[in-house]
Design a protein around this motif. Structure first.
Motif, short mmCIF file in Angstrom:
data_model
loop_
_atom_site.label_atom_id
_atom_site.label_comp_id
_atom_site.label_asym_id
_atom_site.label_seq_id
_atom_site.Cartn_x
_atom_site.Cartn_y
_atom_site.Cartn_z
N ALA A 40 -7.31 -2.87 0.28
CA ALA A 40 -6.97 -3.96 -0.36
C ALA A 40 -5.39 -3.82 -1.08
O ALA A 40 -4.26 -4.52 -1.13
N ASP A 41 -5.09 -2.38 -1.24
CA ASP A 41 -3.69 -2.04 -1.76
C ASP A 41 -2.69 -2.19 -0.52
O ASP A 41 -1.49 -2.48 -0.98
N LYS A 42 -3.05 -2.00 0.44
CA LYS A 42 -2.33 -1.82 1.73
C LYS A 42 -2.11 -3.22 2.25
O LYS A 42 -0.85 -3.66 2.65
N PRO A 171 -3.45 -17.78 -2.45
CA PRO A 171 -2.37 -17.12 -2.42
C PRO A 171 -2.57 -15.70 -2.51
O PRO A 171 -3.38 -15.36 -3.25
N GLU A 172 -1.69 -14.69 -1.98
CA GLU A 172 -1.84 -13.42 -2.12
C GLU A 172 -1.32 -13.02 -3.41
O GLU A 172 -0.25 -13.49 -3.90
N SER A 173 -2.00 -12.00 -4.13
CA SER A 173 -1.43 -11.88 -5.56
C SER A 173 -0.46 -10.70 -5.39
O SER A 173 0.31 -10.54 -6.59
N ILE A 174 -0.24 -9.94 -4.46
CA ILE A 174 0.87 -8.84 -4.32
C ILE A 174 1.61 -9.18 -3.20
O ILE A 174 1.23 -9.74 -2.24
N HIS A 175 2.73 -8.49 -3.00
CA HIS A 175 3.77 -8.59 -2.06
C HIS A 175 4.67 -7.41 -2.04
O HIS A 175 4.96 -6.94 -3.10
N SER A 176 5.48 -7.15 -0.92
CA SER A 176 6.57 -6.13 -0.93
C SER A 176 7.93 -6.87 -1.00
O SER A 176 7.96 -7.69 -0.56
N TYR A 350 -0.17 -1.24 -8.49
CA TYR A 350 -0.24 -0.95 -6.89
C TYR A 350 -1.32 -0.16 -6.83
O TYR A 350 -1.96 0.36 -5.65
N GLN A 351 -2.31 0.55 -7.83
CA GLN A 351 -3.19 1.53 -7.57
C GLN A 351 -4.46 0.76 -8.31
O GLN A 351 -5.78 1.12 -8.10
N ARG A 352 -4.43 -0.60 -8.43
CA ARG A 352 -5.53 -1.40 -9.03
C ARG A 352 -6.68 -1.71 -8.02
O ARG A 352 -8.04 -1.63 -8.13
N GLY A 353 -6.48 -1.76 -6.60
CA GLY A 353 -7.16 -1.95 -5.80
C GLY A 353 -7.95 -0.60 -5.51
O GLY A 353 -9.38 -0.67 -5.55
N LEU A 354 -7.53 0.54 -5.50
CA LEU A 354 -7.97 1.81 -5.45
C LEU A 354 -8.80 2.03 -6.59
O LEU A 354 -9.94 2.58 -6.49
N ALA A 355 -8.45 1.84 -7.95
CA ALA A 355 -9.10 2.32 -9.02
C ALA A 355 -10.51 1.17 -9.11
O ALA A 355 -11.45 1.66 -9.43
N ASN A 356 -10.44 0.10 -8.58
CA ASN A 356 -11.57 -0.91 -8.72
C ASN A 356 -12.49 -0.51 -7.50
O ASN A 356 -13.54 -0.59 -7.74
N GLY A 357 -11.99 0.16 -6.44
CA GLY A 357 -12.71 0.46 -5.20
C GLY A 357 -13.38 1.64 -5.75
O GLY A 357 -14.68 1.95 -5.60
N ILE A 358 -12.73 2.69 -6.46
CA ILE A 358 -13.46 3.88 -7.18
C ILE A 358 -14.54 3.40 -8.05
O ILE A 358 -15.59 3.91 -7.88
N SER A 359 -14.21 2.47 -8.95
CA SER A 359 -15.16 2.24 -9.80
C SER A 359 -16.54 1.56 -9.28
O SER A 359 -17.46 1.69 -9.55
N MET A 360 -16.30 0.83 -8.03
CA MET A 360 -17.30 0.23 -7.45
C MET A 360 -18.05 1.14 -6.67
O MET A 360 -19.42 1.05 -6.56
#
Length: 447
Positions: A40-42, A171-176, A350-360
Motif C-alpha cells: 500500500a505504501d508503494k 481518489p488515491e490519498s497519496i501521490h509522488s 509514508y510509513q502509515r501503510g507499513l505501520a498499520n500492516g504491522i499492527s494488523m
C-alpha cells in the motif's frame, strides 16, 4: 454450522471447532498484513482496498457452500491471507483528514463497523437455515436446504461486490512528486525560504524519520495496546455468541441465532450513533490515551454482570443483556479507535501503510490465538459449572479481565509516550526516497 458438520463429538466441544474456524481467518491475516502494508505504501491504498473487497466476494461465497469443516477452515484462512485492506483503510481515513479531524476520520471506520454489526448479525440470524425458517420460500431439497448457510454468505458477498464497484471511484490519498531542494537554500512546500534554524531542525527530524520502523518505540507501544485489547475483544466476541446459544443448564441463555442477531444489531445501532456524534468530540477534548484508560477501567466491573444474567428471564434478561452489550461495544470501540489514532500518530505519512500492516499482522496473531483459546476456555468452563472456585462463566470473566488490566497498564509512561497524542511532525525535506516523497492529497482533505 459446526454442529451441522458433525465433527464435534459432544455439545461442549462445538466451541473449540468454531474457534478454529475463527482463528484460521486471523492466522492468514497475520501472515500477510505487513506485506500488504508495504504494498500500500508503494502502490497506494486504493488498490489494496479493491483487492481486499474482491477477496471477500470469492472466499465468503466458498465458505457459505462449505460441506465440511475442512473446506470452511480453508476458505476462512484464504480470506485472511488475501485480504489486507483494513490497515490501508485506517491509513486512508487518517490521510484524507486534517490533524484536527483525524479522530472524526478514524471514528468513521468504527462507524462503518457499527453498520456491519447491524447488518451482519441480522443477515446471519434471519437467513441462516432458511429452509427451516421459511419452508414456503425454500422448500426441502432445495440448494439452500443442502447448504443452509449459503444464503447469508451470498448476501454478504453481494454487499461486498457493491463495495468493490464503489471503491473504483475513490481518489488515491497519496501521490509522488519531486522533492524541492538545492545546495544553497531550503524551500518549504509553500515556496518560502527556511532559516538556518529551521533547516537544522528539518534535517534532525529527517534523520529521525529515516530510522528503521522497528526502532520506533512509540509505534511498538501503540501496537501493543491494540494487540492486547484485540486478544481480549476477540475472545469476548467468540464466547458471547457461544454463551448466548448454550442451554441454561450449562450456564447459557438458551437463545436462538435470531435472538443473538437481534442483540448484536441493537448494540451495533447504538455504536453507530456514538461514533457519528460522540467519539470525535470526546477524543479531541480528553485525548486518545485517556479515552483508552477510561474504557478499560469501566470494562472490568461491567463483566461481572454477565454470569448473573443466566438467572434472569423475560424482560429483565433482555434489558440487562442489551444494556451490557451496548456499553461493552461502546467502550471497546473507544479503545480500538483510540489505538488507531496513536498508531497513525507514531509514524510519518509514508510509513502509515507499513505501520498499520504491522499492527494488523500482530493483532491478527493475537486474534488467531483468541478464538481457538476462547472456545477451549468456554468448553472447559461448562465442564466445571459446579466448581467451588469461579464456576462456569465466572472463570471466563476473570481471565478476560486480566487482559483488560494489562491493556490499562500499557497506557502509562514510560511504556506509552504522551507524544503520540499529536500527529507525527513531518520533516520538510524528508522523502522516502532521495528524489520522491509522499504528500497528503490536497484535493481530498477536509478544510
Amino acid at each position: 454450522m459446526v454442529r451441522d458438520f458433525g465433527i464435534a463429538k459432544s455439545e461442549t466441544s462445538i466451541g473449540s471447532y468454531a474457534g478454529y474456524i475463527g482463528s484460521a481467518l486471523m492466522f492468514g491475516r497475520f501472515l500477510t498484513s505487513t506485506l500488504w502494508g508495504i504494498f500500500a505504501d508503494k502502490y497506494g491504498r486504493k488498490v489494496v482496498m479493491m483487492i481486499g473487497t474482491g477477496t471477500i466476494v470469492v472466499f465468503n461465497t466458498i465458505f457459505g457452500f462449505s460441506s465440511n469443516f475442512w473446506l470452511a477452515l480453508t476458505s476462512r484462512f484464504l480470506l485472511g491471507l488475501f485480504n489486507g485492506m483494513l490497515g490501508s483503510v485506517r491509513a486512508y481515513a487518517s490521510e484524507i483528514c486534517r490533524p484536527e479531524h483525524q479522530a472524526l476520520g478514524l471514528s468513521m471506520v468504527g462507524t462503518m463497523w457499527g453498520v456491519g454489526l447491524i447488518i451482519g448479525p441480522a443477515i446471519g440470524g434471519y437467513f441462516a437455515q432458511p429452509s427451516e425458517k421459511y419452508p414456503s420460500l425454500f422448500p426441502s431439497g432445495s440448494i439452500f436446504d443442502r447448504f443452509p448457510y449459503a444464503l447469508p454468505c451470498l448476501c454478504i458477498s453481494a454487499v461486498s461486490f457493491l463495495g468493490l464497484l464503489l471503491s473504483m471511484w475513490l481518489p488515491e490519498s497519496i501521490h509522488s512528486s519531486k522533492c524541492i531542494s538545492n545546495r544553497t537554500r531550503k524551500i518549504d512546500i509553500n515556496g518560502n525560504n527556511i532559516s538556518e534554524d529551521k533547516t537544522s531542525r528539518a534535517l534532525s527530524e529527517s534523520e529521525q524519520n529515516r530510522r528503521p520502523i522497528w526502532k520506533n518505540w512509540g509505534m511498538i507501544a501503540a501496537v501493543s495496546v491494540y494487540c492486547i485489547w484485540g486478544l481480549h475483544d476477540m475472545g469476548y466476541s467468540e464466547i458471547f455468541s457461544l454463551w448466548a446459544v448454550s442451554p441454561n443448564n450449562l450456564g447459557g441463555l438458551g437463545f436462538t441465532t435470531s435472538d443473538v442477531g437481534n442483540v448484536l444489531a441493537v448494540s451495533g445501532a447504538a455504536l453507530l450513533v456514538f461514533q457519528l456524534f460522540a467519539f470525535a468530540p470526546l477524543a479531541n477534548r480528553f485525548g486518545a490515551i485517556n479515552i483508552i484508560r477510561v474504557g478499560t477501567v469501566l470494562t472490568v466491573p461491567l463483566f461481572a454482570v454477565y454470569p448473573v444474567m443466566a438467572r434472569l428471564h423475560g424482560v429483565s434478561l433482555w434489558a440487562t443483556l442489551i444494556s451490557a452489550a451496548v456499553i461493552k461495544n461502546l467502550l471497546s470501540i473507544c479503545i480500538v479507535t483510540g489505538s488507531f489514532i496513536l498508531i497513525n500518530n507514531s509514524v510519518p505519512i509514508y510509513q502509515r501503510g507499513l505501520a498499520n500492516g504491522i499492527s494488523m499482522s500482530s493483532m491478527s496473531l493475537f486474534k488467531a490465538i483468541a478464538p481457538a483459546t476462547a472456545g477451549i476456555l468456554f468448553s472447559w468452563s461448562q465442564e466445571r459449572i459446579t466448581a467451588s472456585f469461579l464456576p462456569g462463566m465466572w472463570m471466563v470473566v476473570f481471565i478476560l479481565d486480566i487482559f483488560v488490566v494489562i491493556t490499562l497498564i500499557l497506557t502509562f509512561e514510560p511504556i506509552l509516550p504522551k507524544s503520540l497524542l499529536k500527529p507525527f511532525r513531518e520533516a520538510i525535506d524528508d522523502p522516502p526516497k532521495q528524489t520522491e516523497k509522499l504528500e497528503r492529497s490536497s484535493s481530498f482533505t477536509f478544510n
